[in-house]
Scaffold this active site. Structure first.
Site, PDB file in Angstrom:
ATOM      1  N   GLU A 263       0.851  -1.191   0.000  1.00  0.00           N
ATOM      2  CA  GLU A 263       0.000   0.000   0.000  1.00  0.00           C
ATOM      3  C   GLU A 263       0.888   1.243   0.000  1.00  0.00           C
ATOM      4  OE1 GLU A 263      -3.216   0.385   2.790  1.00  0.00           O
ATOM      5  OE2 GLU A 263      -3.511   2.470   2.200  1.00  0.00           O
TER       6      GLU A 263
ATOM      7  N   ASP B 203      10.518   6.923   0.515  1.00  0.00           N
ATOM      8  CA  ASP B 203       9.876   7.090  -0.788  1.00  0.00           C
ATOM      9  C   ASP B 203       9.504   5.719  -1.361  1.00  0.00           C
ATOM     10  OD1 ASP B 203       9.206   7.583  -3.446  1.00  0.00           O
ATOM     11  OD2 ASP B 203      10.654   9.204  -3.629  1.00  0.00           O
TER      12      ASP B 203
ATOM     13  N   ASP C  48      -1.868  12.007  -3.577  1.00  0.00           N
ATOM     14  CA  ASP C  48      -1.898  13.466  -3.707  1.00  0.00           C
ATOM     15  C   ASP C  48      -2.211  13.816  -5.164  1.00  0.00           C
ATOM     16  OD1 ASP C  48      -0.976  14.136  -0.969  1.00  0.00           O
ATOM     17  OD2 ASP C  48       0.800  13.038  -1.601  1.00  0.00           O
TER      18      ASP C  48
ATOM     19  N   LYS D 150      -2.234  21.400  -9.920  1.00  0.00           N
ATOM     20  CA  LYS D 150      -1.708  22.386 -10.867  1.00  0.00           C
ATOM     21  C   LYS D 150      -0.946  21.682 -11.997  1.00  0.00           C
ATOM     22  CE  LYS D 150      -1.282  26.031  -7.478  1.00  0.00           C
ATOM     23  NZ  LYS D 150      -0.442  26.583  -6.428  1.00  0.00           N
TER      24      LYS D 150
ATOM     25  N   ASP E  57     -10.591  10.909  -5.679  1.00  0.00           N
ATOM     26  CA  ASP E  57     -11.800  11.727  -5.731  1.00  0.00           C
ATOM     27  C   ASP E  57     -11.553  12.965  -6.597  1.00  0.00           C
ATOM     28  OD1 ASP E  57      -9.973  12.816  -3.945  1.00  0.00           O
ATOM     29  OD2 ASP E  57     -11.514  13.850  -2.789  1.00  0.00           O
TER      30      ASP E  57
ATOM     31  N   GLU F  16     -12.104   9.856   1.707  1.00  0.00           N
ATOM     32  CA  GLU F  16     -13.351   9.507   1.032  1.00  0.00           C
ATOM     33  C   GLU F  16     -14.540  10.190   1.713  1.00  0.00           C
ATOM     34  OE1 GLU F  16     -13.901   5.414   0.113  1.00  0.00           O
ATOM     35  OE2 GLU F  16     -15.587   5.882  -1.193  1.00  0.00           O
TER      36      GLU F  16
HETATM   37  C1  LIG Z   1      -3.690  12.209   0.266  1.00  0.00           C
HETATM   38  S1  LIG Z   1      -2.852  11.107   1.311  1.00  0.00           S
HETATM   39  C2  LIG Z   1      -3.885   9.641   1.331  1.00  0.00           C
HETATM   40  C3  LIG Z   1      -3.613   8.736   2.490  1.00  0.00           C
HETATM   41  C4  LIG Z   1      -4.366   7.409   2.533  1.00  0.00           C
HETATM   42  N1  LIG Z   1      -4.079   6.582   1.369  1.00  0.00           N
HETATM   43  C5  LIG Z   1      -5.846   7.567   2.696  1.00  0.00           C
HETATM   44  O1  LIG Z   1      -6.605   7.227   1.775  1.00  0.00           O
HETATM   45  O2  LIG Z   1      -6.280   8.043   3.756  1.00  0.00           O
HETATM   46  C6  LIG Z   1      -1.497  10.606   0.275  1.00  0.00           C
HETATM   47  C7  LIG Z   1      -0.328  10.047   1.077  1.00  0.00           C
HETATM   48  O3  LIG Z   1       0.652   9.522   0.206  1.00  0.00           O
HETATM   49  C8  LIG Z   1       1.928   9.755   0.761  1.00  0.00           C
HETATM   50  N2  LIG Z   1       2.908   9.663  -0.327  1.00  0.00           N
HETATM   51  C9  LIG Z   1       2.908  10.349  -1.487  1.00  0.00           C
HETATM   52  N3  LIG Z   1       3.946   9.985  -2.259  1.00  0.00           N
HETATM   53  C10 LIG Z   1       4.617   9.021  -1.561  1.00  0.00           C
HETATM   54  C11 LIG Z   1       5.778   8.263  -1.834  1.00  0.00           C
HETATM   55  N4  LIG Z   1       6.462   8.416  -2.977  1.00  0.00           N
HETATM   56  N5  LIG Z   1       6.200   7.377  -0.918  1.00  0.00           N
HETATM   57  C12 LIG Z   1       5.514   7.229   0.256  1.00  0.00           C
HETATM   58  N6  LIG Z   1       4.400   7.915   0.571  1.00  0.00           N
HETATM   59  C13 LIG Z   1       3.955   8.803  -0.338  1.00  0.00           C
HETATM   60  C14 LIG Z   1       1.798  11.135   1.371  1.00  0.00           C
HETATM   61  O4  LIG Z   1       2.750  11.357   2.390  1.00  0.00           O
HETATM   62  C15 LIG Z   1       0.372  11.110   1.919  1.00  0.00           C
HETATM   63  O5  LIG Z   1       0.341  10.707   3.281  1.00  0.00           O
END
Ligand SMILES: C[S@@+](CC[C@H](N)C(=O)[O-])C[C@H]1O[C@@H](n2cnc3c(N)ncnc32)[C@H](O)[C@@H]1O
Length: 235
Positions: free
Chosen positions: A69, A121, A143, A147, A179, A217
């Site tokens: 995940e 990462d 995320d 933009k 979303d 969500e």
């Molecule tokens: C908008 S949040 C959604 C969190 C979760 N999946 C949820 O549905 O509640 C996106 C998450 O992805 C993580 N993230 C983005 N790019 C990542 C990467 N390359 N490696 C690890 N985490 C990452 C961010 O830190 C953030 O916590």
């Protein structure tokens, strides 16, 4: 180096294009305690720099299908799905320390033995996995980087999808949910264009009952934004 020593959400000066926002966050006492106690048993540090090979059987102490995940946030989906699916192992990867600590707390409270938590990462982690080892990759509410000049930071883009798909076993699934309507369409185009992925549902998938409802969500539902699920299989 452990999760308590550093905050990889604030990367060193680098020319790498990151898919995440650099951010810090406060941790509750409960999260601080969980991180300190449980990280040595359940944590995996993903360093920046040279690729570090990851042995999943060694990490989980058994050979079982593994779900990765990416961006597990506060860990609610990971913990709920792992609890409902004890025959598969769940590897969550996140950069945000409070989210990692929260998931470790959920793992302990749920008595879960099939969860490990990587900090760093996700793309570096995946580079360290052998080809074809994953049963599924979940990317829920990544995320959206709305933009146009930030689209290069999106996790779902052709090169990343090719990398992720290469680590899936044949028949393994890549499941994304968002979303953000424009990102959903871009995801669909990107996944359709990958020659080694097959669309399981002929477009957007019906919302699977096994994907738990998280804060993202709930917010989308309140704001009237539809959530799109995309579920593709590796040929
Ligand atoms: C908008 S949040 C959604 C969190 C979760 N999946 C949820 O549905 O509640 C996106 C998450 O992805 C993580 N993230 C983005 N790019 C990542 C990467 N390359 N490696 C690890 N985490 C990452 C961010 O830190 C953030 O916590």
């Amino acid at each position: 180096m452990t999760a308590t020593d550093h905050d990889p959400a604030v990367p060193p000066a680098s020319r790498t294009i990151r898919t995440f926002h650099p951010r810090r966050g406060r941790m509750s006492d409960r999260q601080t305690d969980a991180l300190g106690r449980l990280w040595p048993a359940y944590g995996l540090d993903v360093p920046d720099g040279p690729v570090v090979p990851v042995d999943l059987a060694d990490l989980f102490g058994r050979r079982a299908p593994v779900v990765l995940e990416i961006g597990s946030g506060m860990g609610d989906s990971t913990a709920a799905m792992a609890a409902a699916d004890p025959d598969r192992d769940y590897l969550a990867v996140e950069v945000h320390t409070p989210g990692i600590a929260n998931l470790l707390d959920l793992v302990e409270r749920g008595g879960l033995r099939n969860v490990r938590v990587a900090q760093g990462d996700a793309l570096s982690l995946v580079n360290g996995l052998p080809e074809g080892v994953l049963d599924a990759v979940h990317i829920f509410f990544p995320d959206p980087w709305p933009k146009t000049r930030h689209h290069k930071r999106r996790i779902i883009q052709p090169a990343h999808v090719a990398l992720l798909r290469s680590r899936l076993r044949p028949g393994g699934t890549l499941h994304c949910a968002t979303d953000w309507a424009e990102y959903a369409e871009s995801m669909r185009e990107t996944l359709e264009a990958d020659p080694a992925l097959v669309d399981t549902y002929g477009g957007f998938a019906p919302r699977p009952a096994h994907r738990p409802v998280t804060k993202f969500e709930r917010r989308a539902i309140t704001a009237g934004r539809p959530v799109a699920d995309l579920i593709y299989r590796r040929r």
